[in-house]
Design an enzyme around this catalytic site. Structure first.
Site, short mmCIF file in Angstrom:
data_model
loop_
_atom_site.label_atom_id
_atom_site.label_comp_id
_atom_site.label_asym_id
_atom_site.label_seq_id
_atom_site.Cartn_x
_atom_site.Cartn_y
_atom_site.Cartn_z
CE LYS A 1 1.06 7.74 2.83
NZ LYS A 1 -0.26 7.78 2.15
CD GLU B 1 0.46 12.63 -3.77
OE1 GLU B 1 0.89 12.40 -4.92
OE2 GLU B 1 0.06 11.72 -3.02
CB SER C 1 -0.20 3.63 9.33
OG SER C 1 -0.44 4.75 10.15
#
Lengths: 277, 406
Positions: free
Chosen positions: B99, B121, B388
């Site tokens: 991210k 969010e 990830s």
């Protein structure tokens, strides 16, 4: 002439600003909506805005989100909303009805099916909150062919270059979002609003309705001095929240608020009349 | 390997209005149109600006720790007896997931736009943590919207965000998960659009977000492609990544789109099984619609209302998906499958015990698919899993499922 154009011609001729109450269809229960619409007309509403409930009303504040949740809990669907309009039309063939909502339920029904079903039910205008003119060619064309006015929003953040683009796509009236924020937000500056509406009038002859942030009769009166129409939504819907199990009291309170606003708006226009003429 | 249904010039997408074929676009209330135009202009300008790109590159190296390694999971490959399994180690990034690649980029844009406030969010909390992290570093105010249910599931990440100085707002509307957090962040943005930059964490939302987030995440695939070529002398045969909104998957896939021999498989959250209806797999079991600013595959009922989703992993618990994935699915360029909660959990344990790497529950969905896929491939073939994120944030969830209170 469409019912919306006709109604604005009448209010303009009589020197009034139009009052447009918004209610979420099916809130607090489906059988309340049609009688409520008639009550609002009797209290002085000129047009009606009927919200189509959606699970994810991104542009609305908590008041209308909760109204959507109450309505959806009763299983209100787009086709039920159209049935409410049809029922309303049986005894009122004059008052324009605008559907306001989000695109996905309309897409799911199919834009073509929706346009003809809405026209058949007696809908006069459709405002899809999450559908800017850039994405709306298909639906706009279908609505117009069905005799329904596509209504679009203009915001304080709309650049002048976009304004003429939006105005070119819009029919019926332009809905000016009076402030940055979601429905039900606070505060509105009537002086700044008047200046902004003046700039929009330079670009379009369509009537200008103003909504968002009109909480009470005094604000409605102030807005009526500068706008062609006053849209009041969350202030009415909040009453449904207040009387969840007493639909008669909700209807009475909503009609009372509409009447107060009507009175304040007409008084404001009467005060302003000498200066305007 | 893949049979394209039509020839595509990948560099030409999205189009000027953010469309990937019939998907994408910009479906928002008028108030946001100006801000999105402004964002698009600044993003297009700076993605061509050598100074901006150099600053981004330095941050990715020195703050995030890039490049992340491509790791040959030899023991797992041997056990599976088929394709060689490589892991793109995004779990080793600062903050523990992919991210941050995106939040670093968007925060640099926010700085150039002169915005003083960042909102985000978050579902699993990884994007919230990555946003709070870059906000702390740049001295920006940060508000993170998170579903009330996710706040319960991911209490450690909530605490991390608060330590970093972010205001974590609990969203109690709707299903109280990621989609509702996104609604609430949009409402904040509409209200505070003058001073606020909204960092969307995935490749969904109105244009330019899907393209912009993809571009920031594509560093994953660019590195992995070069690393695999260097390590093996050839391209991988397949890429596998989990898909919620789909940012880690697009990040890995995108630089390989023109490599026709490379298969791409996105793994959605099958929850309790597609047939149960309790899942988060719009590409496998949904249909196209409009939500959160873009047209894409959605989970909806037959009235077009968005339906509740379920996944063991908060980061995949979302009823939509990035529009580029919808398009890749329709084109046949990528395929999408689903993996159940139980299979993901088994894969979580298998990876942990076999390779000494604790993966995030989101990532475990991709691993679970590889446990099935790799044995059906030859040992001279290879595949890359986008690892990830790391699983530290999920320890409470996993322990609780096994009846252990930490």
């Amino acid at each position: 002439m469409s019912r919306i154009a006709k109604r604005f011609a009448e209010t303009r001729a009589s020197g009034r600003a139009a009052l447009i109450p918004y209610v979420t269809a099916g809130d607090p229960a489906p059988d309340v909506t049609v009688p409520l619409l008639h009550d609002l007309v009797a209290a002085g509403a000129d047009l009606l805005e009927l919200g189509v409930p959606f699970s994810d009303p991104m542009a609305d504040g908590p008041v209308i989100q909760l109204a959507c949740e109450r309505s959806l809990a009763h299983g209100t669907r787009l086709r039920d909303v159209l049935a409410m309009v049809r029922e309303f039309r049986q005894t009122d063939s004059e008052t324009p009805v605008v559907l306001m909502g989000y695109l996905n339920p309309v897409e799911r029904m199919g834009a073509e099916v929706f346009a003809s079903a809405a026209a058949e039910a007696g809908v006069d205008g459709v405002l899809m909150v999450d559908l800017p003119p850039e994405e709306s060619d298909d639906l706009t064309g279908l609505l117009e062919r069905a005799g329904i006015d596509p209504i679009f929003l203009v915001a304080p953040t709309t650049a002048d270059a976009r304004l003429s683009h939006v105005a070119a796509a819009a029919r019926g009236f332009i809905y000016y979002v009076s402030l940055k924020g979601v429905t039900g937000a606070q505060s509105l500056d009537p002086a700044a609003l008047g200046a902004r509406l003046g700039a929009i009038r330079a670009i379009t002859e369509l009537p200008l309705g103003v909504g968002f942030g009109i909480r009470d009769a005094a604000t409605a009166g102030a807005v009526a001095r500068v706008a062609d129409a006053v849209v009041v939504g969350s202030a009415i819907v909040r009453l449904a929240e207040q009387y969840p199990d007493a639909p008669e009291r909700f209807r009475a309170a909503a009609a009372e608020l509409a009447r107060e606003m009507r009175t304040a708006m007409d008084a404001a226009r009467a005060d302003a009349a000498p200066a305007a003429v | 390997m893949s049979e394209l249904k039509q020839a595509v010039d990948w560099a030409a997408f999205p189009d000027a209005r953010g469309h990937f074929g019939p998907y994408g676009g910009r479906f928002v209330a008028e108030t946001l149109m100006g801000a999105l135009d402004e964002l698009q202009a600044v993003y297009e300008k700076y993605m061509k600006d050598p100074e901006f790109l150099a600053e981004l590159d330095t941050d990715l190296k020195q703050f995030v720790g890039r490049p992340s390694p491509l790791y040959h999971a030899e023991r797992m490959s041997r056990e599976l007896g088929g394709a060689q399994v490589y892991l793109k180690r995004e779990d080793l990034n600062h903050t523990g997931a992919h991210k941050v690649n995106n939040t670093i980029g968007q925060a640099l844009l926010a700085k150039r736009l002169g915005k003083t406030r960042i909102i985000a969010e978050t579902g699993a909390g990884q994007h919230g943590v990555a946003s709070a992290t870059v906000a702390a570093r740049l001295g920006l105010e940060c508000v993170v919207y998170m579903g009330a249910e996710d706040i319960q599931r991911q209490s450690q990440n909530v605490y991390r965000m608060r330590l970093l100085g972010a205001d974590v707002v609990s969203v109690k509307s709707g299903s109280r998960t990621l989609k509702d957090a996104l609604n609430e962040a949009m409402r904040d943005w509409v209200t505070n659009v003058d001073d606020t930059f909204y960092i969307i964490g995935t490749v969904a939302g109105p244009h330019p977000y899907p393209a912009m987030v993809r571009d920031f995440q594509s560093v994953i695939g660019r590195e992995a492609r070069a690393q695999h070529l260097e390590m093996t002398g050839k391209l991988p045969d397949a890429l596998v990544a989990c898909v919620g909104g789909g940012s880690n998957a697009i990040g890995l896939f995108h630089p390989f789109l023109a490599d026709e021999s490379v298969a791409m498989i996105g793994v959605e959250a099958g929850g309790e099984g597609i047939a149960s209806g309790r899942h988060s797999a719009p590409l496998c079991a949904g249909r196209p619609g409009v939500l959160h600013g873009n047209r894409t595959y959605l989970m909806e009922d037959d009235d077009g209302q968005i339906i509740a989703t379920h996944s063991i992993s908060a980061g995949l618990d979302y009823p939509g998906v990035g529009p580029e994935h919808s398009w890749l699915k329709d084109l046949g360029r990528a395929t999408y499958v689903s993996v159940t909660d139980d299979d993901a959990l088994r894969a979580f344990h298998r990876m942990t015990r076999t390779e000494g790497i604790i993966p995030a529950l989101e990532t475990s969905h991709a691993i679970a698919h590889v446990l099935d896929l790799a044995p059906r491939m030859r040992p001279d073939q290879s595949l890359i899993i986008n690892l990830s994120g790391r699983g530290d944030k999920d320890l409470n969830t996993v322990a609780r499922l096994e009846g252990i209170e930490l």
